[in-house]
Design a protein around this motif. Structure first.
Motif, short mmCIF file in Angstrom:
data_model
loop_
_atom_site.label_atom_id
_atom_site.label_comp_id
_atom_site.label_asym_id
_atom_site.label_seq_id
_atom_site.Cartn_x
_atom_site.Cartn_y
_atom_site.Cartn_z
N LEU A 1 44.63 43.23 44.01
CA LEU A 1 44.07 42.08 44.95
C LEU A 1 44.18 42.76 46.24
CD1 LEU A 1 46.04 38.87 44.17
CD2 LEU A 1 43.54 39.53 43.96
N PRO B 1 51.14 39.53 45.58
CA PRO B 1 51.54 38.40 44.94
C PRO B 1 53.38 38.66 44.95
CG PRO B 1 49.71 39.07 43.74
CD PRO B 1 49.83 39.91 44.73
N ALA C 1 36.63 51.84 37.52
CA ALA C 1 37.37 50.54 37.70
C ALA C 1 38.94 50.70 37.64
CB ALA C 1 36.79 49.37 37.30
N PHE C 2 39.24 51.49 36.80
CA PHE C 2 40.72 51.63 36.35
C PHE C 2 41.67 51.46 37.70
CE2 PHE C 2 44.55 54.03 35.68
CZ PHE C 2 44.97 53.32 34.47
N ARG C 3 42.61 50.54 37.68
CA ARG C 3 43.29 50.45 38.66
C ARG C 3 45.23 50.73 38.12
NH1 ARG C 3 44.77 45.13 37.78
NH2 ARG C 3 43.03 43.91 37.05
N CYS D 1 48.01 44.25 40.50
CA CYS D 1 46.76 43.55 40.36
C CYS D 1 45.76 43.75 40.98
CB CYS D 1 47.51 42.05 40.75
SG CYS D 1 47.68 41.95 42.48
N ARG E 1 37.58 35.20 39.18
CA ARG E 1 37.74 34.75 40.72
C ARG E 1 37.30 33.40 40.80
NH1 ARG E 1 40.70 38.07 40.06
NH2 ARG E 1 41.09 40.26 41.32
N MET F 1 46.67 43.50 31.72
CA MET F 1 46.53 42.47 32.87
C MET F 1 45.53 42.17 33.42
SD MET F 1 49.56 41.05 32.17
CE MET F 1 50.33 41.44 30.91
N CYS F 2 44.33 41.76 33.12
CA CYS F 2 43.00 41.84 33.56
C CYS F 2 42.82 41.41 34.83
CB CYS F 2 41.98 41.41 32.75
SG CYS F 2 42.29 42.15 31.14
N ASN F 3 43.34 40.22 35.15
CA ASN F 3 43.15 39.67 36.63
C ASN F 3 41.78 39.87 37.01
OD1 ASN F 3 43.67 38.68 39.15
ND2 ASN F 3 44.52 40.73 40.01
N SER G 1 37.46 45.34 34.21
CA SER G 1 38.35 44.78 35.17
C SER G 1 39.10 45.70 35.84
CB SER G 1 39.09 43.82 34.59
OG SER G 1 39.91 44.37 33.53
N GLY G 2 39.31 47.00 35.07
CA GLY G 2 40.46 48.01 35.63
C GLY G 2 41.63 47.97 34.84
N ALA G 3 41.96 47.09 34.19
CA ALA G 3 43.18 47.11 33.35
C ALA G 3 43.04 46.39 31.99
CB ALA G 3 44.12 46.12 33.94
N ALA H 1 35.87 38.93 39.45
CA ALA H 1 36.05 40.12 40.43
C ALA H 1 34.75 41.07 40.82
CB ALA H 1 37.38 41.07 39.99
N GLU I 1 41.03 44.68 46.93
CA GLU I 1 39.96 43.90 47.10
C GLU I 1 39.79 43.12 48.30
OE1 GLU I 1 39.85 42.23 43.00
OE2 GLU I 1 39.11 40.34 43.98
N ILE I 2 40.87 42.80 48.84
CA ILE I 2 40.90 42.11 49.92
C ILE I 2 40.68 42.80 51.35
CG2 ILE I 2 43.17 41.60 51.07
CD1 ILE I 2 41.74 39.20 48.67
N MET J 1 52.88 45.02 40.86
CA MET J 1 52.17 44.66 39.55
C MET J 1 50.74 45.22 39.21
SD MET J 1 52.37 40.60 40.37
CE MET J 1 51.52 39.68 39.40
N SER K 1 49.91 31.35 47.16
CA SER K 1 48.53 30.91 47.50
C SER K 1 47.60 30.94 45.96
CB SER K 1 47.88 31.72 48.63
OG SER K 1 47.38 32.87 47.95
N PRO L 1 47.02 36.83 39.17
CA PRO L 1 47.63 37.92 38.16
C PRO L 1 48.87 37.16 37.55
CG PRO L 1 47.96 38.53 40.61
CD PRO L 1 46.94 37.24 40.50
N TYR L 2 49.47 36.22 37.97
CA TYR L 2 50.51 35.49 37.37
C TYR L 2 50.29 34.91 35.99
CZ TYR L 2 54.23 36.71 41.16
OH TYR L 2 54.89 37.51 41.90
N LEU M 1 45.07 32.13 45.07
CA LEU M 1 44.53 33.28 44.42
C LEU M 1 45.62 34.26 44.10
CD1 LEU M 1 42.34 35.32 43.95
CD2 LEU M 1 42.30 36.12 46.27
N GLN M 2 46.81 34.44 44.55
CA GLN M 2 47.79 35.17 44.23
C GLN M 2 48.39 34.60 42.86
OE1 GLN M 2 50.66 34.22 47.46
NE2 GLN M 2 50.49 36.29 48.33
N ARG N 1 50.04 37.00 32.82
CA ARG N 1 51.37 37.26 32.32
C ARG N 1 51.98 36.00 31.42
NH1 ARG N 1 49.99 40.58 36.04
NH2 ARG N 1 50.92 42.45 36.39
N ILE O 1 48.47 38.94 50.95
CA ILE O 1 47.92 38.46 49.53
C ILE O 1 48.74 38.90 48.47
CG2 ILE O 1 46.29 40.50 49.11
CD1 ILE O 1 45.37 36.91 48.56
N GLN P 1 39.52 34.05 49.38
CA GLN P 1 41.05 34.54 49.40
C GLN P 1 41.70 33.39 49.91
OE1 GLN P 1 42.52 37.13 52.48
NE2 GLN P 1 40.20 37.70 52.70
#
Lengths: 337, 376
Positions: free
Chosen positions: A134, A98, A69-71, A132, B163, B158-160, B153-155, B168, A137-138, A130, B62, B68-69, B64-65, B72, A96, B300
């Motif tokens: 998304l 950000p 899952a690493f991104r 993220c 949902r 900054m897990c994000n 989560s992949g990170a 996720a 995912e989208i 960043m 939006s 990720p903020y 969902l956007q 932080r 989407i 979304q």
């Protein structure tokens, strides 16, 4: 002192008895803990269950094992069998994102001018991304995925704006780094891709770095004995721009790629920093296809200096544009697909 | 000779700045300290150096956007921030969360609490002068948890991961076995941490009776989290207003009796044990939880009705709340963060008054702030 609350107690933490402490006892206990850790530091800790021993790894030689899952950064996938990109330029990821670092433009049918489910350009500003995830995912077509490559340090800031050719990776590369995640979406992605290929005329939507594949496809579509060369050029935006070998020629004249070749995004760098081998070493997964570097645009001959290269590129581009406009003036017969 | 003595008797107040670029201010944070010799007469916290317009940016994005903020804000506890924000939007839009997703969320937030306290205690000891030893031990445990976060989560930071209406993606197959291994190591780690420092004379000298925050003052400043509990107020949002599935777990609320740095230190150690207890109960109950995680693609474009909502959670640093006002469009009309670090920082002047200048960094360390959340 404790008091009952719902499903638990309020516990007052024990501060220890004042005056009953052995002088220096606490310090000795602390030293014992540190001593134990120092002793343990000569052994390797290989289990989550142990708290002593070294966890560190000799990083550049020993590579971290990255989870599927690493991104890190987004990449664009293309299908090696057909040479087509999965992306249909639906603008979902652009909307989407950000920090708004994804930009794309949609391909138009050269004859009718209608929008096609394909790209002409796709840019991601890696410097402001960043990570993220998304976009990946989208994406309804599973065209954009998150890469595992994390060694992106460069002295060339402008080179961190990545274009379609640099973002393109074969599906086998992604399958190599995330087999289970790809298996989940594989069938629907291929089904959607087949539908989209049918709607793409000529070689539109093919990965631009597959020069031979595009040329082969073009020969297949327009056998040279049937179509006169000038007429063919008139109908085809791509060939008018870049000659018969399409994208590789265009790349050479495109400015950024010529600059890149001198500045550190050359094909050599591409194999060094971006290959699947680097992204997942030590993982023990056998994957010969993914271990190879993704085919990048053939590195053009390094120009003498940066400025001259850019100038030449702009000149060549303008000439190509002029030629394309001139070629498009005579009305072209509709191409049947 | 007489002349010289007269000069020595005359004392003058001295105003100095600690920070903004000071290694023990946990970020870019300035304290204007008025000193009489070594004793602090007054302290004024000055912040805003890390202001990055978080709330205004969020009103342009939006729903969902914004996810990720929120990572932080308090970059130590991105999962907890995600949880509070996801809860606020779910309340606004009336989205139900499947049971399994709730368990995964609570699991992640409790892991976050352990890693936050492991790091916070390390930094506190760092500020006292025990350079890096405890921090290295704490960071090593934190790395294990971050490995788990990365797998899910992949990170790492900054897990994000959260949902609206779920998370996720579901936990990877090797997550729970690795978590079990981690839980085996956890008591040994916490006990060792306690053995290392609890009776340590140097720590006691620096922490006992220092930075006392009386109960009444803590309540008046609306301080929350371990700082409030260290002052002896048994207030925990998880108990006071059980959100998510917290009403299904047994756990204790540790409180202090004096309200000094030492109490806050002990409360954090005990909270790590309680978090481990919660995680054990989650592992027991998780397989029975109904309903999978949602497909995030379905959510979304959240378009909540015209309303407002406030959701709060017990983040590792205190009560973290998100206040959202919707005007019926896809982006929030107003987005406000109630950041625990910011509010816990306000009584700093009262906590430091009367102590020596060397105690300031220790008291600041015991509040456990992250400037990303203070300034937003």
């Amino acid at each position: 002192m404790t008091s009952q609350i719902q499903r638990g107690n309020v516990v007052t933490v024990e501060r220890g008895a004042r005056g009953q402490r052995v002088p220096g006892g606490g310090l000795l206990a602390s030293m014992a803990v540190v001593w134990k850790h120092w002793q343990g530091s000569f052994r390797k800790n290989d289990s989550f269950e142990k708290i002593h021993g070294t966890f560190t790894m000799e990083y550049p030689e020993e590579r971290p094992r990255l989870p599927e899952a690493f991104r890190n950064m987004p990449i664009l996938l293309y299908d090696e069998a057909s040479g087509h990109e999965l992306c249909t330029s639906c603008f979902q990821c652009q909307r989407i994102c950000p920090p708004q670092v994804i930009h794309m433009s949609q391909a138009k049918d050269p004859v009718t001018g209608k929008a096609l489910p394909a790209l002409t350009e796709f840019v991601i500003e890696y410097d402001a991304c960043m990570s993220c995830g998304l976009c990946a995912e989208i994406c309804p077509f599973d065209a954009i995925k998150m890469d595992h490559a994390f060694e992106l340090a460069t002295s060339d800031h402008a080179g961190l704006t990545l274009h379609r050719e640099q973002l393109n990776r074969p599906i086998s590369y992604y399958e190599g780094i995330a087999p289970n995640m790809w298996a989940e979406v594989k069938d629907s992605a291929f089904k959607k891709l087949q539908g989209n290929i049918k709607r793409r005329p000529d070689v539109i939507g093919m990965a631009p770095n597959l020069a031979e594949k595009i040329a082969a496809r073009r020969r297949e579509l327009h056998p040279p004995e049937l179509v006169a060369a000038p007429a063919e050029e008139a109908k085809d935006v791509w060939s008018a721009k870049g000659g018969t070998d399409g994208w590789s020629a265009k790349d050479a004249t495109d400015g950024w790629s010529a600059k890149d070749a001198t500045d550190g995004w050359s094909a050599k760098d591409a194999t060094d920093g971006w290959s699947a081998k680097d992204a997942k070493p030590g993982e023990g997964r056998e994957s010969s296809a993914a271990a190879e570097a993704p085919p990048m645009a053939g590195a053009p001959a390094a120009p003498l200096d940066d400025k001259a290269a850019r100038l030449a590129a702009i000149k060549a581009k303008n000439a190509a544009k002029k030629a394309a406009e001139a070629a498009q003036l005579p009305p072209a017969a509709p191409q049947d697909e | 000779m007489l002349h010289f003595e007269l000069i020595m008797l005359k004392t003058e107040e001295l105003q100095i700045n600690i920070g903004p670029q000071h290694p023990s201010t946990h970020g870019v944070f300035r304290m204007v300290v008025t000193l009489d010799g070594e004793t602090i007469i007054d302290l004024k916290p000055v912040f805003g150096y890390l202001h990055r317009n978080h709330e205004q940016i969020a009103e342009q994005n939006s729903y969902l956007q914004n996810m990720p903020y929120t990572d932080r804000l308090d970059y130590f506890n991105s999962m907890a921030n995600n949880h509070a924000y996801a809860m606020a939007v779910e309340r606004l839009a009336g989205i139900a969360v499947p049971e399994r997703a709730e368990y995964i969320r609570v699991l992640m937030v409790e892991l976050t609490r352990i890693l936050n306290h492991a790091g916070a205690l390390g930094f506190l000891i760092n500020d006292m002068g025990m350079w890096q030893t405890q921090l290295a031990f704490g960071m090593r445990e934190r790395e294990k948890i971050l490995d788990l976060f990365e797998a899910a989560s992949g990170a790492r930071l900054m897990c994000n991961y959260f949902r609206f209406g779920g998370v996720a993606r579901d936990l990877p197959p090797d997550f729970v076995p690795r978590l079990r291994e981690l839980l085996v190591a956890m008591p040994a780690f916490v006990d060792e941490l306690e053995r290392l420092l609890r009776e340590n004379e140097i720590l006691i000298q620096r922490a006992e009776g220092i930075g006392i925050l009386p109960k009444e003052l803590a309540l008046a400043y609306s301080v929350t989290g371990p700082v409030l509990r260290g002052s002896g107020v048994p207030y925990d949002v998880r108990k006071a207003e059980p959100y998510s599935v917290y009403d299904r777990f047994d756990f204790d609320v540790p409180v202090g009796s004096v309200g000094d740095v030492y109490d806050r230190f002990l409360v954090r150690i005990e909270e790590m044990r309680q978090s481990r207890r919660i995680i054990e109960q989650i592992i027991e109950q998780l397989p029975d939880a109904q309903g999978g995680h949602i497909n995030p693609k379905a959510r979304q474009n959240v378009r909540p009705p015209v309303a407002d909502s406030y959701a709060r959670i017990e983040s590792p640093k205190g009560e973290l709340g998100f206040y959202l006002v919707s005007d019926g469009s896809t982006r929030p009309y107003r987005y406000k963060v109630r950041a625990p670090s910011f509010i816990n920082l306000t009584p700093l002047g009262d906590m430091c008054r009367g102590y020596k200048v060397a105690d300031v960094v220790v008291i600041l360390g015991s509040i456990d702030i992250v400037m990303g959340e203070v300034d937003r």
